[in-house]
Design an enzyme around this catalytic site. Structure first.
Site, PDB file in Angstrom:
ATOM      1  N   GLU A  69       0.856  -1.205   0.000  1.00  0.00           N
ATOM      2  CA  GLU A  69       0.000   0.000   0.000  1.00  0.00           C
ATOM      3  C   GLU A  69       0.883   1.243   0.000  1.00  0.00           C
ATOM      4  OE1 GLU A  69      -3.332   0.919  -0.220  1.00  0.00           O
ATOM      5  OE2 GLU A  69      -2.492   2.920   0.028  1.00  0.00           O
ATOM      6  N   ASN A  96       5.343   1.915  -3.393  1.00  0.00           N
ATOM      7  CA  ASN A  96       4.595   2.118  -4.632  1.00  0.00           C
ATOM      8  C   ASN A  96       4.723   0.880  -5.524  1.00  0.00           C
ATOM      9  OD1 ASN A  96       3.577   2.990  -7.143  1.00  0.00           O
ATOM     10  ND2 ASN A  96       4.272   5.080  -6.753  1.00  0.00           N
ATOM     11  N   ASP A 118      -8.009   1.487  -7.924  1.00  0.00           N
ATOM     12  CA  ASP A 118      -8.531   2.799  -8.353  1.00  0.00           C
ATOM     13  C   ASP A 118      -8.782   2.760  -9.861  1.00  0.00           C
ATOM     14  OD1 ASP A 118      -8.293   3.991  -5.768  1.00  0.00           O
ATOM     15  OD2 ASP A 118      -6.131   4.129  -6.084  1.00  0.00           O
ATOM     16  N   ASP A 154     -15.935  -3.517  -8.523  1.00  0.00           N
ATOM     17  CA  ASP A 154     -17.357  -3.261  -8.823  1.00  0.00           C
ATOM     18  C   ASP A 154     -17.470  -2.329 -10.015  1.00  0.00           C
ATOM     19  OD1 ASP A 154     -16.340  -0.989  -7.470  1.00  0.00           O
ATOM     20  OD2 ASP A 154     -18.380  -0.334  -7.054  1.00  0.00           O
ATOM     21  N   GLU A 192     -12.791  -4.237   2.242  1.00  0.00           N
ATOM     22  CA  GLU A 192     -13.569  -3.102   2.761  1.00  0.00           C
ATOM     23  C   GLU A 192     -14.448  -2.495   1.661  1.00  0.00           C
ATOM     24  OE1 GLU A 192     -10.309  -3.371   3.806  1.00  0.00           O
ATOM     25  OE2 GLU A 192     -10.348  -3.080   5.977  1.00  0.00           O
ATOM     26  N   TYR A 193     -13.834  -2.275   0.477  1.00  0.00           N
ATOM     27  CA  TYR A 193     -14.596  -1.675  -0.628  1.00  0.00           C
ATOM     28  C   TYR A 193     -15.714  -2.600  -1.097  1.00  0.00           C
ATOM     29  CZ  TYR A 193     -12.101   2.645  -1.506  1.00  0.00           C
ATOM     30  OH  TYR A 193     -11.617   3.931  -1.406  1.00  0.00           O
ATOM     31  N   GLU A 194     -15.424  -3.891  -1.111  1.00  0.00           N
ATOM     32  CA  GLU A 194     -16.434  -4.859  -1.565  1.00  0.00           C
ATOM     33  C   GLU A 194     -17.659  -4.820  -0.649  1.00  0.00           C
ATOM     34  OE1 GLU A 194     -14.651  -8.655  -2.081  1.00  0.00           O
ATOM     35  OE2 GLU A 194     -16.498  -9.630  -2.736  1.00  0.00           O
TER      36      GLU A 194
HETATM   37  N1  SAM Z   1      -8.085  -3.226  -1.831  1.00  0.00           N
HETATM   38  C1  SAM Z   1      -8.780  -2.393  -0.875  1.00  0.00           C
HETATM   39  C2  SAM Z   1     -10.243  -2.727  -0.844  1.00  0.00           C
HETATM   40  O1  SAM Z   1     -10.714  -3.405  -1.774  1.00  0.00           O
HETATM   41  O2  SAM Z   1     -10.917  -2.344   0.120  1.00  0.00           O
HETATM   42  C3  SAM Z   1      -8.541  -0.906  -1.165  1.00  0.00           C
HETATM   43  C4  SAM Z   1      -9.133  -0.390  -2.452  1.00  0.00           C
HETATM   44  S1  SAM Z   1      -8.714   1.328  -2.756  1.00  0.00           S
HETATM   45  C5  SAM Z   1      -9.865   1.835  -3.936  1.00  0.00           C
HETATM   46  C6  SAM Z   1      -7.222   1.199  -3.716  1.00  0.00           C
HETATM   47  C7  SAM Z   1      -5.958   1.237  -2.881  1.00  0.00           C
HETATM   48  O3  SAM Z   1      -4.847   1.018  -3.725  1.00  0.00           O
HETATM   49  C8  SAM Z   1      -5.747   2.564  -2.186  1.00  0.00           C
HETATM   50  O4  SAM Z   1      -5.535   2.346  -0.799  1.00  0.00           O
HETATM   51  C9  SAM Z   1      -4.515   3.133  -2.868  1.00  0.00           C
HETATM   52  O5  SAM Z   1      -3.726   3.942  -2.033  1.00  0.00           O
HETATM   53  C10 SAM Z   1      -3.788   1.873  -3.302  1.00  0.00           C
HETATM   54  N2  SAM Z   1      -2.891   2.083  -4.450  1.00  0.00           N
HETATM   55  C11 SAM Z   1      -3.211   2.697  -5.619  1.00  0.00           C
HETATM   56  N3  SAM Z   1      -2.156   2.761  -6.427  1.00  0.00           N
HETATM   57  C12 SAM Z   1      -1.127   2.166  -5.764  1.00  0.00           C
HETATM   58  C13 SAM Z   1       0.243   1.950  -6.080  1.00  0.00           C
HETATM   59  N4  SAM Z   1       0.757   2.345  -7.249  1.00  0.00           N
HETATM   60  N5  SAM Z   1       1.007   1.319  -5.169  1.00  0.00           N
HETATM   61  C14 SAM Z   1       0.493   0.922  -3.977  1.00  0.00           C
HETATM   62  N6  SAM Z   1      -0.804   1.119  -3.617  1.00  0.00           N
HETATM   63  C15 SAM Z   1      -1.600   1.739  -4.499  1.00  0.00           C
END
Ligand code: SAM
Length: 212
Positions: A69, A96, A118, A154, A192-194
């Site tokens: 993350e 990252n 995302d 989703d 969590e998102y699901e």
């Molecule tokens: N997987 C979790 C869930 O389903 O509840 C979180 C979904 S959230 C929409 C997407 C997560 O991916 C965010 O916490 C974001 O910070 C992380 N993320 C996005 N791009 C990333 C990257 N390049 N490297 C690491 N984490 C990343």
């Protein structure tokens, strides 16, 4: 993901090196030593607040898990879950995903989970999508031969884009569900998102794809 400023997050992450791996590049090619066994390593890229990775680890003690993350203010919630769960087979990397090659050698990782990544819907942001070609190249470089990506979302647009991206890359599409929660798939662990989006009535899409 809405980011709340948590000025204490960095200190807390540093206070638990047994869960949040400091200097992960030192373990490239030798992750078994971190876990004290040679079990397969599964990683979740974009692990968010860590519900999925923690519950997967509890359900599968013979697999090692790493949650990846980017944001410290988010991953700190995953750390709180790990502290509570006291599991030895799950840890976190606050890095990252674009730099995964620094931390993993070819074959270090047996499976990659992408959950509710995302969507970056604007065409000019395509390169940021975690299923964009350049990310698939990274995943291929760190996975075992015939390694798999398991992807849930989703977001219909991101799902369709990702299937095309996987297919154009030559990945084998092994399993596709257009409505996971009304399918025969067993043992689904919700993120969590699901939880949030399925409660709103959104359909959940899921696929498993494999490098050849
Ligand atoms: N997987 C979790 C869930 O389903 O509840 C979180 C979904 S959230 C929409 C997407 C997560 O991916 C965010 O916490 C974001 O910070 C992380 N993320 C996005 N791009 C990333 C990257 N390049 N490297 C690491 N984490 C990343």
């Amino acid at each position: 993901m809405r980011l709340r400023n948590k000025p204490w997050a960095k200190d807390m992450l540093q206070a638990y090196p047994q869960y949040v791996i400091p200097s992960p590049e030192q373990h490239r090619g030798n992750w078994g030593a971190v876990f004290g066994n040679d079990h397969p390593l599964h990683i979740e890229v974009g692990t968010g607040k860590g519900k999925f990775i923690t519950e997967m680890a509890a359900a599968n003690p013979h697999i090692n898990y790493l949650g990846i993350e980017l944001y410290d203010s988010v991953i700190v919630s995953a750390l709180e879950k790990l502290i509570e769960a006291e599991l030895s087979n799950v840890k976190l990397l606050n890095v990252n995903a674009s730099e995964l090659r620094k931390y993993f050698a070819k074959g270090d990782v047996s499976r990659i989970y992408l959950n509710f990544s995302d969507p970056w819907p604007k065409k000019r942001h395509e390169k940021r999508r975690l299923t964009f070609k350049s990310f698939l190249e990274i995943y291929e470089d760190i996975l075992v031969d015939k390694g798999e990506i398991h992807f849930k979302t989703d977001n219909q647009g991101l799902f369709e884009y990702s299937l095309l991206s996987f297919s154009a890359f030559g990945l084998l599409l092994k399993y596709i569900s257009l409505d996971l929660h009304n399918s025969d798939f067993e043992g689904n662990i919700m993120t969590e998102y699901e939880e949030k989006f399925s409660k709103k009535g959104n359909r959940i899409y899921r696929c498993e794809v494999q490098f050849r």
